[in-house]
Write an enzyme that holds these catalytic residues in place. Structure first.
Site, PDB file in Angstrom:
ATOM      1  N   GLY A 197       0.850  -1.226  -0.133  1.00 26.84           N
ATOM      2  CA  GLY A 197       0.007  -0.069  -0.076  1.00 26.84           C
ATOM      3  C   GLY A 197       0.862   1.230  -0.081  1.00 26.84           C
ATOM      4  O   GLY A 197       2.006   1.070   0.302  1.00 26.84           O
TER       5      GLY A 197
ATOM      6  N   CYS B 123       5.441  -5.909   1.442  1.00 22.50           N
ATOM      7  CA  CYS B 123       5.870  -4.287   1.421  1.00 22.50           C
ATOM      8  C   CYS B 123       5.010  -3.961   2.757  1.00 22.50           C
ATOM      9  O   CYS B 123       5.573  -3.833   3.807  1.00 22.50           O
ATOM     10  CB  CYS B 123       5.181  -4.027   0.046  1.00 22.50           C
ATOM     11  SG  CYS B 123       6.176  -2.388  -0.171  1.00 22.50           S
ATOM     12  N   TYR B 124       4.207  -2.858   2.534  1.00 27.56           N
ATOM     13  CA  TYR B 124       3.389  -2.304   3.494  1.00 27.56           C
ATOM     14  C   TYR B 124       2.899  -3.118   4.649  1.00 27.56           C
ATOM     15  O   TYR B 124       3.049  -2.911   5.886  1.00 27.56           O
ATOM     16  CB  TYR B 124       2.227  -1.528   3.031  1.00 27.56           C
ATOM     17  CG  TYR B 124       1.349  -0.642   3.909  1.00 27.56           C
ATOM     18  CD1 TYR B 124       1.807   0.498   4.465  1.00 27.56           C
ATOM     19  CD2 TYR B 124       0.207  -1.443   4.571  1.00 27.56           C
ATOM     20  CE1 TYR B 124       1.000   1.038   5.357  1.00 27.56           C
ATOM     21  CE2 TYR B 124      -0.746  -0.850   5.359  1.00 27.56           C
ATOM     22  CZ  TYR B 124      -0.305   0.530   5.995  1.00 27.56           C
ATOM     23  OH  TYR B 124      -1.044   1.024   6.817  1.00 27.56           O
TER      24      TYR B 124
ATOM     25  N   HIS C 290       8.229  -7.154  -3.762  1.00 29.82           N
ATOM     26  CA  HIS C 290       6.831  -7.410  -4.221  1.00 29.82           C
ATOM     27  C   HIS C 290       7.073  -8.804  -5.042  1.00 29.82           C
ATOM     28  O   HIS C 290       7.410  -8.884  -6.148  1.00 29.82           O
ATOM     29  CB  HIS C 290       6.370  -6.562  -5.265  1.00 29.82           C
ATOM     30  CG  HIS C 290       5.823  -5.284  -4.504  1.00 29.82           C
ATOM     31  ND1 HIS C 290       4.522  -5.255  -3.944  1.00 29.82           N
ATOM     32  CD2 HIS C 290       6.318  -4.045  -4.349  1.00 29.82           C
ATOM     33  CE1 HIS C 290       4.351  -4.333  -3.536  1.00 29.82           C
ATOM     34  NE2 HIS C 290       5.443  -3.400  -3.559  1.00 29.82           N
TER      35      HIS C 290
ATOM     36  N   GLU D 283       4.832 -10.751  -6.168  1.00 29.01           N
ATOM     37  CA  GLU D 283       3.510 -10.886  -7.319  1.00 29.01           C
ATOM     38  C   GLU D 283       3.849 -10.203  -8.525  1.00 29.01           C
ATOM     39  O   GLU D 283       3.238 -10.728  -9.612  1.00 29.01           O
ATOM     40  CB  GLU D 283       2.251 -10.396  -6.696  1.00 29.01           C
ATOM     41  CG  GLU D 283       2.132  -8.812  -6.552  1.00 29.01           C
ATOM     42  CD  GLU D 283       2.643  -8.251  -5.303  1.00 29.01           C
ATOM     43  OE1 GLU D 283       3.680  -8.739  -4.869  1.00 29.01           O
ATOM     44  OE2 GLU D 283       2.478  -7.197  -4.961  1.00 29.01           O
TER      45      GLU D 283
ATOM     46  N   ASP E 227     -13.123  -8.796 -25.361  1.00 28.44           N
ATOM     47  CA  ASP E 227     -13.661  -8.571 -24.200  1.00 28.44           C
ATOM     48  C   ASP E 227     -15.223  -8.439 -24.196  1.00 28.44           C
ATOM     49  O   ASP E 227     -15.785  -8.947 -23.235  1.00 28.44           O
ATOM     50  CB  ASP E 227     -13.085  -7.205 -23.642  1.00 28.44           C
ATOM     51  CG  ASP E 227     -11.658  -7.076 -23.539  1.00 28.44           C
ATOM     52  OD1 ASP E 227     -11.000  -8.099 -23.655  1.00 28.44           O
ATOM     53  OD2 ASP E 227     -11.015  -6.158 -23.438  1.00 28.44           O
TER      54      ASP E 227
ATOM     55  N   LYS F 121      -6.250  -9.972 -19.369  1.00 23.37           N
ATOM     56  CA  LYS F 121      -6.636 -10.396 -20.824  1.00 23.37           C
ATOM     57  C   LYS F 121      -6.485 -11.890 -21.127  1.00 23.37           C
ATOM     58  O   LYS F 121      -7.430 -12.512 -21.638  1.00 23.37           O
ATOM     59  CB  LYS F 121      -5.671  -9.694 -21.687  1.00 23.37           C
ATOM     60  CG  LYS F 121      -6.044  -9.642 -23.248  1.00 23.37           C
ATOM     61  CD  LYS F 121      -7.045  -8.737 -23.347  1.00 23.37           C
ATOM     62  CE  LYS F 121      -7.503  -8.567 -24.660  1.00 23.37           C
ATOM     63  NZ  LYS F 121      -8.539  -7.352 -25.014  1.00 23.37           N
TER      64      LYS F 121
END
Ligand code: XMP
Length: 513
Positions: free
Chosen positions: A54, A81-82, A169, A171, A227, A369
């Protein structure tokens, strides 16, 4: 109830990326607001808890803080992280403003290879950092596990409690082995199996749509792109005839596009499809207009008029469905003092009017996507639609330089059809981002048979890209280029020259406009 991981969202732009990584582990996850009461989390019986990153500092006056009781639920916790700074704040450590902001690539050195998070991973790992504050004192019961150049506490653990903290991070793609770290947490530490599939996602999305929509009617603007097509198929599965798709033909579509949409959605899926052929209105309004921005404005404005009128004819609908994807709108929980939402501004032409009085249904907004494509296949959409290349809302108008006329549209449509056909035949069409023809409205001299010609030029554009933001031109094989040029010049009346665009983005753009 599904086995699941709960992610508490502290406002990171990567929260949805964490959810995606967990889906990639075939595990279900739920993103909840940072202040969700511990009792509510416990009711979901999750297998583990992730505290997202965050933008705040844990000591800021309005810092988003979790219910302290989450640390007493007996669940494995991973703070990112945060999230790691929260572990320090709540569990007896200390955080201070870092001397310098650590941002970008770093090298992580794993000091304790027995930590379950780094199982089967090498001692040195490339990681992505983005933080200002720094852990200066470990929380009670924690040990350092890995360090970076700037941080002696880059990864920490309390093995007994299964609490872990990562300053970087895991991710994001810039932490190349990050997926394995998350896999280790989800499977190794939380003990989750691999039970969650796109089929489950589909079933859940269907339930959610039914719960949101009830007996009301829904309208969807179908463009034929990936989409909106997947959104249409999903909604149709959920609510059948309560869905009406509106397909506007703006006269700037590719060859056979209107027919294919009617065939697939109208006849094959048996959807209520309202076909609005407004070609002549668009082409009339574009007459004599050469400025690219003016062309876009005209097309965008008229699209709104046509669509609005069409929704009125479609009958009483309470909802408007949109195929918004996660990367289109990076949403974040509103946290005081920080940007509530980070919107990726993109081309909005072809977008829908803002003043329509509908509630929104956005069933794809948590997906990326490639996941939307998987979902499309799960729904039975043909490969030609699921894997089709992006096509701009203003259609061929951005590929005809200068004035858009019916005859120029016809020329470009014919040339484009050859490009698509040959790219598909070569197997390259589905491997690259985009490949198309552009019509240059300048004439040059040629000879065909005994005749002198004075005709237009077609430029071939083929690019590779991850997201359309940057791109590189594709080195198409010479024999393919030869075939393209020879077919276009021989088969398309009005063209006597073919060139190849070898510009990357930046400095060029993908479309010529
Ligand atoms: P540019 O030309 O800006 O294009 O490099 C980047 C990507 O966006 C697509 N594009 C559009 N898509 N409406 C859309 O939906 C538009 O008005 C539009 N203009 C460009 C383009 O095809 C490329 O993939």
């Amino acid at each position: 109830m599904n086995e699941q991981i709960v992610i508490l969202d502290f406002g990171s732009q990567y929260t949805q990326v964490i959810a995606r990584r967990i889906r990639e582990c075939s595990v279900y996850s739920t993103i909840l607001p940072f202040n969700t009461p511990a009792a509510e989390i416990a009711r979901l019986k999750p297998s583990g808890l992730i505290l997202s990153g965050g933008p705040s500092s844990v000591y800021a006056a309005k810092a988003p803080l979790p219910d302290p009781a989450i640390f007493a639920l007996g669940l494995p916790v991973l703070g990112i992280c945060y999230g790691v700074q929260l572990l320090a704040k709540f569990l007896g450590g200390n955080v201070e403003k870092g001397q310098k902001r650590e941002y970008g690539k770093g090298t992580l050195t794993v000091k304790d290879g027995t930590c379950a998070l780094f199982k089967k991973l090498p001692k040195a790992l490339q990681v992505w950092n983005s933080h200002g504050d720094k852990l200066t004192q470990l929380p009670t019961g924690f040990k350092p596990v890995a360090v970076t150049e700037n941080s002696e506490f880059a990864a920490i653990e309390n093995r007994a409690k299964k609490f872990f903290g990562l300053q970087f991070h895991p991710e994001v793609v810039h932490t190349p082995r990050g997926r394995e770290i998350i896999t280790n947490f989800v499977h190794g530490i939380c003990g989750c199996g691999r039970n969650w599939t796109m089929r489950n996602y589909l079933d859940q999305a269907v339930e959610e749509i039914r719960a949101q929509v009830g007996k009301e009617h829904v309208i969807l603007g179908l463009s034929g792109g990936v989409d909106s097509s997947v959104a249409a198929a999903l909604l149709h599965k959920a609510i059948g005839d309560q869905l009406t798709c509106i397909f506007v033909n703006n006269g700037l579509l590719r060859s056979r596009e209107a027919e294919v949409v009617q065939e697939v959605f109208g006849r094959h899926f048996n959807m209520k499809l309202q076909y609005e052929n407004a070609s002549s209105r668009f082409l009339k309004k574009l007459k004599g207009v050469t400025d690219p921005e003016k062309k876009r404005k005209i097309i965008g404005g008229l699209f709104i008029d046509v669509f609005t009128a069409a929704t009125k004819r479609a009958g009483k609908a309470k909802f408007l469905a949109q195929g918004t994807l996660y990367p289109d709108v990076i949403e974040s929980v509103p946290i005081a003092g920080n940007p509530a939402a980070l919107i990726k501004s993109h081309h909005n032409v072809g977008g829908l009017p803002k003043n329509l009085k509908f509630a929104l249904v956005e069933p794809l907004k948590c997906l990326f996507k490639d996941e939307v494509r998987q979902l499309g296949l799960e729904l039975g959409l043909p490969k030609e639609i699921v894997w089709r290349q992006p096509f701009p809302g203003p259609g061929l108008a951005v590929r005809i330089l200068g004035e858009v006329t019916p005859s120029r549209c016809e020329i470009l449509r014919n040339a484009d059809a050859i490009v698509v056909e040959e790219m598909k035949a070569s197997g390259l069409y589905y491997k690259i981002w985009q490949s198309f023809a552009v019509l240059l409205p300048i004439r040059s001299v040629g000879v065909m048979g005994d005749e002198r010609t004075y005709d237009y030029t077609i430029a071939i554009r083929a690019v590779e890209s991850q997201d359309g933001m940057t791109a590189d031109w594709v080195k198409l094989p010479y024999d393919l280029l030869e075939k393209l040029a020879s077919r276009i010049i021989n088969e398309v009346k009005g063209v006597n020259r073919c060139v190849l665009d070898i510009t990357s983005k930046p400095p060029g753009t993908i479309e010529w406009e």
